[in-house]
Write an enzyme that holds these catalytic residues in place. Structure first.
Site, PDB file in Angstrom:
ATOM      1  N   HIS A  15      73.091  31.692  30.618  1.00  0.00           N
ATOM      2  CA  HIS A  15      73.797  30.535  29.250  1.00  0.00           C
ATOM      3  C   HIS A  15      72.239  29.765  28.975  1.00  0.00           C
ATOM      4  O   HIS A  15      71.824  28.921  29.369  1.00  0.00           O
ATOM      5  CB  HIS A  15      74.591  29.641  29.689  1.00  0.00           C
ATOM      6  CG  HIS A  15      75.236  28.835  28.582  1.00  0.00           C
ATOM      7  ND1 HIS A  15      76.553  28.320  28.578  1.00  0.00           N
ATOM      8  CD2 HIS A  15      74.385  27.939  27.803  1.00  0.00           C
ATOM      9  CE1 HIS A  15      76.553  27.386  27.554  1.00  0.00           C
ATOM     10  NE2 HIS A  15      75.400  27.019  26.964  1.00  0.00           N
ATOM     11  N   HIS A  67      65.189  24.331  13.730  1.00  0.00           N
ATOM     12  CA  HIS A  67      65.495  25.333  12.840  1.00  0.00           C
ATOM     13  C   HIS A  67      64.825  25.362  11.534  1.00  0.00           C
ATOM     14  O   HIS A  67      64.271  26.513  10.952  1.00  0.00           O
ATOM     15  CB  HIS A  67      66.984  25.304  12.673  1.00  0.00           C
ATOM     16  CG  HIS A  67      67.883  25.757  13.661  1.00  0.00           C
ATOM     17  ND1 HIS A  67      69.100  25.302  13.863  1.00  0.00           N
ATOM     18  CD2 HIS A  67      67.795  26.677  14.691  1.00  0.00           C
ATOM     19  CE1 HIS A  67      69.579  25.760  15.159  1.00  0.00           C
ATOM     20  NE2 HIS A  67      68.793  26.696  15.451  1.00  0.00           N
ATOM     21  N   GLU A 228      83.369  20.570  25.871  1.00  0.00           N
ATOM     22  CA  GLU A 228      82.226  19.811  25.662  1.00  0.00           C
ATOM     23  C   GLU A 228      82.666  18.357  25.506  1.00  0.00           C
ATOM     24  O   GLU A 228      81.885  17.464  25.854  1.00  0.00           O
ATOM     25  CB  GLU A 228      81.230  20.253  24.999  1.00  0.00           C
ATOM     26  CG  GLU A 228      80.382  21.308  25.461  1.00  0.00           C
ATOM     27  CD  GLU A 228      79.378  21.708  24.561  1.00  0.00           C
ATOM     28  OE1 GLU A 228      78.096  21.270  24.451  1.00  0.00           O
ATOM     29  OE2 GLU A 228      79.523  22.521  23.400  1.00  0.00           O
TER      30      GLU A 228
END
Ligand code: IMP
Ligand code: ZN
Length: 364
Positions: A15, A67, A228
């Site tokens: 992960h 990003h 989460e």
């Protein structure tokens, strides 16, 4: 001493998000470059970059920034190469790297060309031998290449790298399907599965379900970021889907634990990530302890080694000190992850051989 031991043993990473694993130094360098070009105001982002403890909300702000600085093919290739080199230097022998294919018209980037830039990065690694193909014919030739892979009398280190394509929770059902189609097309080039990730408070499970069902029906394994944030309906729906693995499982209630254990769905545990994003208040109450005692399939992972300033060895050292695991237990924990990788049986077999040799080298 503990950390040295953790580095010395072979490990399996299942992960790790590509852009979250970017080196600090590279991120700073790229941000400065963009600052000089006037694309971003460096002084405005400097504090975000240098901060160490970020909430879940701040982490997603940082991803937006990352990003912004990793938009062109060349940079995607560079960070992929560096991330693999960093994992290999930490003695990770099998890496399932996940990333969200991105389209960026201003850079002439399509989801496919983004993925090709990632593949280019994998191919350009030269500090270590990389096995990255899922295709059995190519596997055979890369294996024979390994036999000649002697450098100054020493065999070079080897790392198996496979890719998972991530579906970001922000996208539409059509875009999610596009990512699955791309993953299916690229199966012979190291893509072994699909991940669902992104800001957990955004989006609806039903948007991604058709694409995920399609992946599953085509025999492409799926892993989901699950629990989460507290969202019982979504957690139930995700478990009903029967994913091959899930990540995190932080906000589960009694009933969901029962269901998860019955189904024996393996859990990818990211200790530092959970603490930094405050999805778990402290390691004393972390579900690792209970799952480990119950012999539930699990694997320790980094999530975002760059964003959280960690490494897989540091995660093992943390588990060892927090939960009292000895050397043999840590080694066995790493070894058991072989059973839940998404790559083929040939890779599993070779990893088993690698671990058996390491056990004897490490006097276990
Ligand atoms: P990328 O897919 O290579 O761009 O890696 C960064 C992306 O991974 C982020 O934009 C998120 O979509 C996803 N991601 C990274 N860490 C987390 C997390 O802790 N929870 C959910 N998604 C995450
Ligand atoms: Zn994650």
């Amino acid at each position: 001493m503990e950390m040295e031991w953790c580095v010395s043993m072979p490990k399996i990473e299942l992960h790790a998000h590509l852009n979250g694993s970017i080196r600090d130094s590279t991120l700073l360098e790229l941000a400065k470059e963009l600052g000089e070009k006037g694309t971003i105001v460096f002084s405005e982002v400097e504090h975000v970059l240098s901060k160490n403890d970020r909430s879940l909300v701040e982490v997603f702000k940082l991803f937006d920034l990352i990003h912004n600085v990793t938009t062109d093919h060349k940079t995607v290739t560079r960070i992929t190469k560096e991330v693999i080199e960093d994992f290999a230097a930490d003695n990770v022998v099998y890496l399932e790297l996940r990333t969200t294919p991105k389209r960026n018209d201003s850079k002439g980037m399509s989801k496919r060309s983004y993925l090709e830039a990632v593949l280019e990065g994998i191919k350009s690694v030269d500090s270590v031998e990389v096995d990255f193909s899922h295709n059995t014919n190519v596997d055979a030739s890369s294996h024979s290449h390994a036999v000649d892979n002697i450098c100054n009398g020493y065999e070079r280190k080897k790392i198996y790298v496979r890719l998972l394509l991530s579906i970001d929770r922000r996208v539409t059902a059509e875009a999610a399907m596009e990512t699955v189609e791309l993953a299916l097309e690229m199966r012979d080039f190291g893509v072994v599965g699909i991940d669902l990730s992104g800001n957990p408070v955004i989006g609806q499970w039903l948007t991604y379900l058709p694409a995920l069902e399609y992946a599953k029906n085509q025999g492409l394994p799926v892993t989901l970021h699950c629990g989460e944030v507290p969202n019982p309906d979504e957690i139930h729906a995700m478990l009903d889907f029967l994913p091959m693995r899930i990540g995190h499982a932080c906000c589960f209630e009694e009933e969901e634990w029962k269901f998860l254990k019955q189904l024996k769905i393996p859990v990818e545990i990211c200790l530092t990530s959970n603490i930094r994003t405050e999805t778990i208040t402290s390691l004393d109450v972390h579900h690792f302890a209970d799952l480990y005692k119950s012999n539930h399939p699990l694997v320790l992972c980094t999530d975002d080694a760059g964003v959280f300033s960690t490494s897989l060895s540091a995660e093992y050292a943390l588990a060892s000190s927090a939960f009292g695991l000895g050397k043999r237990e840590m080694f066995e924990l790493a070894q058991k992850a072989i059973e839940i990788i998404f790559a083929c049986d040939r890779v599993k077999r070779e990893l088993k051989e690698m671990f058996a040799k390491a056990a004897s080298d490490l006097d276990l």
